[in-house]
Design an enzyme around this catalytic site. Structure first.
Site, PDB file in Angstrom:
ATOM      1  N   LYS A 163      -8.777  -0.325  -4.863  1.00 14.06           N
ATOM      2  CA  LYS A 163      -7.635   0.590  -5.299  1.00 14.06           C
ATOM      3  C   LYS A 163      -8.196   1.080  -6.890  1.00 14.06           C
ATOM      4  O   LYS A 163      -8.324   0.175  -7.572  1.00 14.06           O
ATOM      5  CB  LYS A 163      -6.466  -0.081  -5.320  1.00 14.06           C
ATOM      6  N   HIS A 294      -7.931   3.652  10.041  1.00 12.86           N
ATOM      7  CA  HIS A 294      -6.940   2.862   9.068  1.00 12.86           C
ATOM      8  C   HIS A 294      -6.507   1.826   9.611  1.00 12.86           C
ATOM      9  O   HIS A 294      -5.582   1.747  10.573  1.00 12.86           O
ATOM     10  CB  HIS A 294      -5.866   3.932   8.375  1.00 12.86           C
TER      11      HIS A 294
END
Length: 363
Positions: A163, A294
């Protein structure tokens, strides 16, 4: 096969490590679809935070009322009927999350009835698919982040996603530099901003991060800001990944037409199940865009073995159903970095450990 019942139960599944403040569990809505010959199929919806009670309520009322008594000819036919019926309540979002729990159950039932694993029912195109190590780790300290990535590499991963999107760009640059050192020059490094940037911030960040050779930048802007994503892609030359927060085939069509996406990332639950997932993957192929599913690796890997153009499957750190203890038995999907294989029982092979999960009261 006439549908006679749809059972629904909702569970809370603790995460091994929080994904951020207040995100220490996921919700799992498990459905059982039954037909008049006694055949059953298991489906599910999933969400880390928002909507489990709404999904549960929609399944118990509008969807069940429209479903019971209808013929299960093919899952695709059933999906279209239900989507048109529910469209008044919204074309995506809660409606598609609830639809997924029916569609996945329908595919499972048809596969089990035919004695075919889901991969062979859909149509196997390959025996293995690459996976990448992924972490929800923006809140991790630098040392914890590096340790996580080192575990990925030691497990055999050649590709890793972390991230970005810190309030201070210098923090991102420092963390990405440390991860690149662990991964090496040849490893693939994906960066996920989780919709945290506006356009000027994204341009500045992407240009600064380009020295680390990111394979893709994921959700640099709001996911449904499709013209903006197309403009950002043109302005920076970055490869853009988007899709976990797109909810319909139509939104993926618009993203592809807008030139906003290099990697399509449908979440099988959020888009409404296996049926729309496969339609999205076929649509992406027409544009030369690979599918990179995902999350939900036990299901995503099976679908990735079937789609015409595939990138990689996401293996998120200690957050698969198996790793969370949500399965009563092995699914038949084997993650052995850097690849995934599937040899499931008929259907999708997922048997949930409902006796070991916490039932959500009132849902």
């Amino acid at each position: 096969m006439r549908v006679t019942d749809l059972g629904t139960r909702t569970y809370r599944v603790p995460l091994d490590r929080p994904w951020g403040p207040g995100v220490d569990h996921q919700y799992l809505v498990v459905t059982t679809l039954t037909t008049e010959d006694g055949s059953t199929g298991t489906g599910f919806a999933w969400t880390p935070r928002i909507g489990p009670a709404a999904v549960d309520a929609l399944l118990r009322t509008d969807i069940r009322d429209a479903l019971v008594g209808t013929d299960l000819v093919r899952p695709e036919v059933l999906w279209d009927r239900l989507w048109h019926h529910l469209h008044e309540g919204g074309s995506g979002g809660i409606t598609t999350m609830a639809l997924a729990a029916v569609d996945i159950a329908a595919w499972d039932l048809v596969g089990r009835r035919a004695g075919l694993p889901l991969v062979d029912l859909v149509g196997r195109r390959r025996d293995t698919v690459t996976c990448y190590g992924s972490g929800v780790n923006l809140h991790y300290g630098r040392d914890d982040l590096v340790a996580q990535v080192r575990r990925f590499v030691e497990a055999g991963h050649h590709a890793v996603k972390i991230k970005v999107g810190s309030p201070e760009l210098d923090r991102d640059l420092d963390r990405v530099a440390a991860v690149r050192d662990v991964l090496g020059e040849r490893g693939l490094l994906m960066l996920d901003a989780n919709q945290r940037w506006d356009h000027p911030t994204a341009v500045r960040a992407i240009r600064a991060l380009s020295r680390f050779d990111p394979y893709w930048i994921e959700e640099p802007l709001l996911a449904d800001e499709l013209p903006g994503l197309g403009r950002l892609r043109a302005d920076t030359g970055a490869r853009i990944a988007v899709g976990e927060n797109l909810r319909t085939v139509h939104q993926f069509r618009d993203a592809l037409v807008a030139g906003a996406v290099d990697f399509a990332q449908p979440n099988a639950v959020r888009v409404g199940g296996i049926t729309p997932f496969l339609r999205i993957a076929e649509l992406a192929r027409v544009f030369g865009v690979p599918t990179a599913p995902h999350l939900l690796p036990e299901l995503s890997a099976q679908l990735a073995l079937c789609v015409p153009l595939v990138s990689m499957v996401e293996d998120i750190d200690r957050a698969s159903f198996g790793a969370l203890g949500a399965l009563a038995e092995p699914s038949g999907v084997t993650i052995s970095a850097p690849s995934v294989t599937a040899a499931t029982a008929p259907g999708h092979g997922l048997v949930f450990a409902t006796d070991r999960m916490e039932r959500v009261s009132g849902a």
